[in-house]
Design a protein around this motif. Sequence first.
Motif, PDB file in Angstrom:
ATOM      1  N   ASP A 129       0.853  -1.190   0.000  1.00 26.69           N
ATOM      2  CA  ASP A 129       0.000   0.000   0.000  1.00 26.69           C
ATOM      3  C   ASP A 129       0.886   1.237   0.000  1.00 26.69           C
ATOM      4  O   ASP A 129       1.355   1.693   1.041  1.00 26.69           O
ATOM      5  N   SER A 130       1.134   1.772  -1.184  1.00 24.65           N
ATOM      6  CA  SER A 130       2.044   2.903  -1.338  1.00 24.65           C
ATOM      7  C   SER A 130       1.722   3.632  -2.635  1.00 24.65           C
ATOM      8  O   SER A 130       1.249   3.027  -3.601  1.00 24.65           O
ATOM      9  N   ASP A 131       2.004   4.931  -2.664  1.00 21.82           N
ATOM     10  CA  ASP A 131       1.777   5.720  -3.867  1.00 21.82           C
ATOM     11  C   ASP A 131       2.868   5.523  -4.916  1.00 21.82           C
ATOM     12  O   ASP A 131       2.774   6.080  -6.018  1.00 21.82           O
ATOM     13  N   GLN A 132       3.889   4.758  -4.599  1.00 18.61           N
ATOM     14  CA  GLN A 132       4.951   4.517  -5.578  1.00 18.61           C
ATOM     15  C   GLN A 132       4.373   3.881  -6.838  1.00 18.61           C
ATOM     16  O   GLN A 132       3.598   2.925  -6.770  1.00 18.61           O
ATOM     17  N   VAL A 133       4.761   4.404  -7.981  1.00 25.88           N
ATOM     18  CA  VAL A 133       4.359   3.809  -9.261  1.00 25.88           C
ATOM     19  C   VAL A 133       5.454   2.809  -9.625  1.00 25.88           C
ATOM     20  O   VAL A 133       6.374   3.103 -10.390  1.00 25.88           O
ATOM     21  N   ASN A 134       5.328   1.607  -9.048  1.00 24.94           N
ATOM     22  CA  ASN A 134       6.449   0.683  -9.150  1.00 24.94           C
ATOM     23  C   ASN A 134       6.016  -0.750  -8.889  1.00 24.94           C
ATOM     24  O   ASN A 134       4.927  -1.006  -8.357  1.00 24.94           O
ATOM     25  N   ALA A 135       6.870  -1.658  -9.267  1.00 28.63           N
ATOM     26  CA  ALA A 135       6.720  -3.085  -8.982  1.00 28.63           C
ATOM     27  C   ALA A 135       8.105  -3.695  -9.077  1.00 28.63           C
ATOM     28  O   ALA A 135       9.051  -3.056  -9.569  1.00 28.63           O
ATOM     29  N   PHE A 136       8.259  -4.921  -8.601  1.00 28.60           N
ATOM     30  CA  PHE A 136       9.556  -5.591  -8.682  1.00 28.60           C
ATOM     31  C   PHE A 136       9.344  -7.092  -8.597  1.00 28.60           C
ATOM     32  O   PHE A 136       8.281  -7.580  -8.201  1.00 28.60           O
ATOM     33  N   ALA A 137      10.355  -7.825  -8.997  1.00 23.72           N
ATOM     34  CA  ALA A 137      10.393  -9.272  -8.790  1.00 23.72           C
ATOM     35  C   ALA A 137      11.798  -9.626  -8.337  1.00 23.72           C
ATOM     36  O   ALA A 137      12.779  -9.041  -8.826  1.00 23.72           O
ATOM     37  N   LEU A 138      11.890 -10.548  -7.399  1.00 20.25           N
ATOM     38  CA  LEU A 138      13.178 -10.921  -6.821  1.00 20.25           C
ATOM     39  C   LEU A 138      13.485 -12.386  -7.102  1.00 20.25           C
ATOM     40  O   LEU A 138      12.572 -13.198  -7.283  1.00 20.25           O
ATOM     41  N   PRO A 139      14.772 -12.741  -7.138  1.00 17.57           N
ATOM     42  CA  PRO A 139      15.138 -14.154  -7.236  1.00 17.57           C
ATOM     43  C   PRO A 139      14.457 -14.939  -6.123  1.00 17.57           C
ATOM     44  O   PRO A 139      14.272 -14.435  -5.012  1.00 17.57           O
ATOM     45  N   GLY A 140      14.083 -16.150  -6.417  1.00 18.28           N
ATOM     46  CA  GLY A 140      13.341 -16.947  -5.445  1.00 18.28           C
ATOM     47  C   GLY A 140      11.841 -16.854  -5.642  1.00 18.28           C
ATOM     48  O   GLY A 140      11.069 -17.426  -4.865  1.00 18.28           O
TER      49      GLY A 140
END
Length: 266
Positions: A90-101
């Motif tokens: 829950d954040s206003d950041q316009v972002n996403a990510f994926a991590l190893p694992g």
Amino acid sequence: MTLLRSLVSCLCVATMIGCSSSPTGRNQLLLFSDNDMAQLGFQSFEQMKQQQKVSTNQKVNQYVQCVADAVTAQVPPQPSFKEWEVVVFDSDQVNAFALPGGKIGVYTGLLKVAENQDQLATVIGHEIAHVLADHSNERLSQNQLANTGLAVTSVAIGASEYKEYQGVTMAALGLGLQYGVILPYGRTQESEADIVGLELMAKAGFDPYQSINLWKNMARASGGNQPPELLSTHPSHSTRISDLTNKANTLPNYAIGKPNCVAVKP
């Protein structure tokens, strides 16, 4: 002379054990194992879940999970993990990510810019592509070889000094924005993730041409504040749109039904 001989030996070993190819055929140096990277991704993700607010909005979570499930269904089994975990922050950041694992994080701010399931799939596919292309491993390995991130080796195998090097490690995993560190992925890696991610989302039945609309939305959302391409680690919006258009035009018509993930605004 001894120092030079040691350096040459080190480079030879690195070349023998670490050379690999990315999904687009680009040569890479990968010094860390899949299990090491998966452990590092797990540690980082658990820490993020403790430090950042996780969304409890059931409809938003269902929507993001639906899109992520459709994209990850096109990913072959991975040697270091069995399932992908998806968390909405829950954040206003316009972002996403994926991590190893197999860890995927999506910020609710992204849902205000990614207007439909196809545009969200573009971002999720892009982030998953970073994992499939071993970009975090590549970044850590480059730091290691350049003698600027020697401590990362111990971090990657789960040493207790993790917190001390959190900023460097998070940046290498692609989490620079969230931790105030210079963005770690270079333009080559970002462009590669665009192309691989577009193929993933198209195979899942999403409309690849919506990726173009997504980056137009991103350009508007940035308010013209993006730095010039030569001064940025990311391709410019115009370059990205051009490259994605060219790639979308060459994709086959995959015989799969279109997902039906109902878009929800946070």
